[in-house]
Design a protein around this motif. Structure first.
Motif, mmCIF file in Angstrom:
data_model
loop_
_atom_site.group_PDB
_atom_site.id
_atom_site.type_symbol
_atom_site.label_atom_id
_atom_site.label_comp_id
_atom_site.label_asym_id
_atom_site.label_seq_id
_atom_site.Cartn_x
_atom_site.Cartn_y
_atom_site.Cartn_z
ATOM 1 N N ILE A 91 0.839 -1.203 0.000
ATOM 2 C CA ILE A 91 0.000 0.000 0.000
ATOM 3 C C ILE A 91 0.875 1.255 0.000
ATOM 4 O O ILE A 91 0.602 2.211 -0.716
ATOM 5 N N ASP A 92 1.913 1.243 0.835
ATOM 6 C CA ASP A 92 2.808 2.400 0.867
ATOM 7 C C ASP A 92 4.210 1.921 1.238
ATOM 8 O O ASP A 92 4.372 1.013 2.063
ATOM 9 N N PHE A 93 5.188 2.525 0.608
ATOM 10 C CA PHE A 93 6.596 2.144 0.760
ATOM 11 C C PHE A 93 7.321 3.346 1.358
ATOM 12 O O PHE A 93 7.400 4.395 0.726
ATOM 13 N N ARG A 94 7.815 3.191 2.587
ATOM 14 C CA ARG A 94 8.428 4.338 3.266
ATOM 15 C C ARG A 94 9.883 4.052 3.625
ATOM 16 O O ARG A 94 10.263 2.916 3.872
ATOM 17 N N VAL A 95 10.646 5.111 3.674
ATOM 18 C CA VAL A 95 12.087 5.059 3.906
ATOM 19 C C VAL A 95 12.383 5.915 5.128
ATOM 20 O O VAL A 95 11.767 6.979 5.297
ATOM 21 N N ASP A 96 13.302 5.487 5.972
ATOM 22 C CA ASP A 96 13.583 6.306 7.159
ATOM 23 C C ASP A 96 14.660 7.350 6.870
ATOM 24 O O ASP A 96 15.248 7.393 5.786
ATOM 25 N N CYS A 97 14.879 8.202 7.854
ATOM 26 C CA CYS A 97 15.775 9.358 7.721
ATOM 27 C C CYS A 97 17.187 8.961 7.315
ATOM 28 O O CYS A 97 17.839 9.696 6.574
ATOM 29 N N ASP A 98 17.668 7.850 7.814
ATOM 30 C CA ASP A 98 19.028 7.393 7.484
ATOM 31 C C ASP A 98 19.054 6.520 6.231
ATOM 32 O O ASP A 98 20.119 6.030 5.844
ATOM 33 N N ARG A 99 17.889 6.303 5.649
ATOM 34 C CA ARG A 99 17.738 5.479 4.448
ATOM 35 C C ARG A 99 18.300 4.068 4.642
ATOM 36 O O ARG A 99 18.736 3.423 3.682
ATOM 37 N N ASP A 100 18.258 3.597 5.902
ATOM 38 C CA ASP A 100 18.754 2.238 6.162
ATOM 39 C C ASP A 100 17.690 1.343 6.801
ATOM 40 O O ASP A 100 18.009 0.300 7.372
ATOM 41 N N CYS A 101 16.432 1.747 6.673
ATOM 42 C CA CYS A 101 15.324 0.900 7.133
ATOM 43 C C CYS A 101 14.080 1.274 6.340
ATOM 44 O O CYS A 101 13.873 2.449 6.010
ATOM 45 N N LEU A 102 13.261 0.272 6.022
ATOM 46 C CA LEU A 102 12.031 0.475 5.258
ATOM 47 C C LEU A 102 10.820 0.162 6.121
ATOM 48 O O LEU A 102 10.874 -0.710 6.986
ATOM 49 N N LEU A 103 9.731 0.878 5.863
ATOM 50 C CA LEU A 103 8.443 0.580 6.488
ATOM 51 C C LEU A 103 7.441 0.375 5.363
ATOM 52 O O LEU A 103 7.186 1.290 4.573
ATOM 53 N N LEU A 104 6.897 -0.836 5.283
ATOM 54 C CA LEU A 104 5.946 -1.170 4.231
ATOM 55 C C LEU A 104 4.548 -1.247 4.830
ATOM 56 O O LEU A 104 4.310 -2.075 5.724
#
Lengths: 118, 118
Positions: free
Chosen positions: B71-84
């Motif tokens: 549904i949504d693909f998110r990236v964290d501030c350090d670009r080293d973790c994803l939230l799907l």
């Protein structure tokens, strides 16, 4: 069953990923703990990570005041990931946003979902 | 800004942790992706991890039917973790529970929060 932090599955560096989720369901951040940080978090109720860059304990919010009070400490089926339900004071992200996951990839591009708090 | 999967920060094994969250806020699981799995997930809309044990793509639910639609693909501030953010079909956990995080540590002991689905 009593809990023994040594029964968790740490990686080759002795670390386990820990996801912090606010009580309203928002996923705030992901950071790392070693066994000693797990013990400190459970004993103090203040979420304490292990900083890989500083190689030191990182009591979340110790400098910024943006602390995380532990509400619930959860372990996944493989015992190699933690989910911490927390009461977050202020923004969780060092950019002053509520969550570190403030960027979405949509239609091939990046979108900013939230602005820094005032 | 257009999204380039190579701009994410992968670990020494070329992997990035990906947290799957249901649309109701429940954190379901955490697994890993490499850059190719990121591309497959975004292109197909079917969440595809990289299985560290099998060293192969893992199209979630391909065998069990318990798929995850992105549904949504998110990236964290350090670009080293994803939230799907995902639409989860059936239980996410291989134990047949809705979430892999079904164990809590409370008062020094372990508590099971949910039972396997029928």
């Amino acid at each position: 069953m009593s809990f023994d932090p040594e029964t968790l599955n740490y990686d080759a560096n002795g670390l386990i990923p820990a996801i912090a989720q606010a009580t309203d369901g928002t996923v705030l951040m992901m950071a790392w703990m070693n066994a000693a940080a797990v013990v400190r978090t459970l004993e103090s109720g203040r979420v304490t990570y292990w900083s890989r860059s500083r190689q030191a304990f990182w009591v979340k919010g110790e400098t910024s005041g943006h602390t995380q009070r532990l509400i619930d400490f959860r372990v996944d089926c493989d015992r190699d990931c933690l989910l911490l339900v927390v009461e977050q004071a202020g923004p969780a992200c060092h950019t002053n946003r509520r969550s570190c996951f403030y960027t979405a990839v949509r239609d091939g591009g990046e979108v900013e979902l939230m602005a820094p708090e005032a």
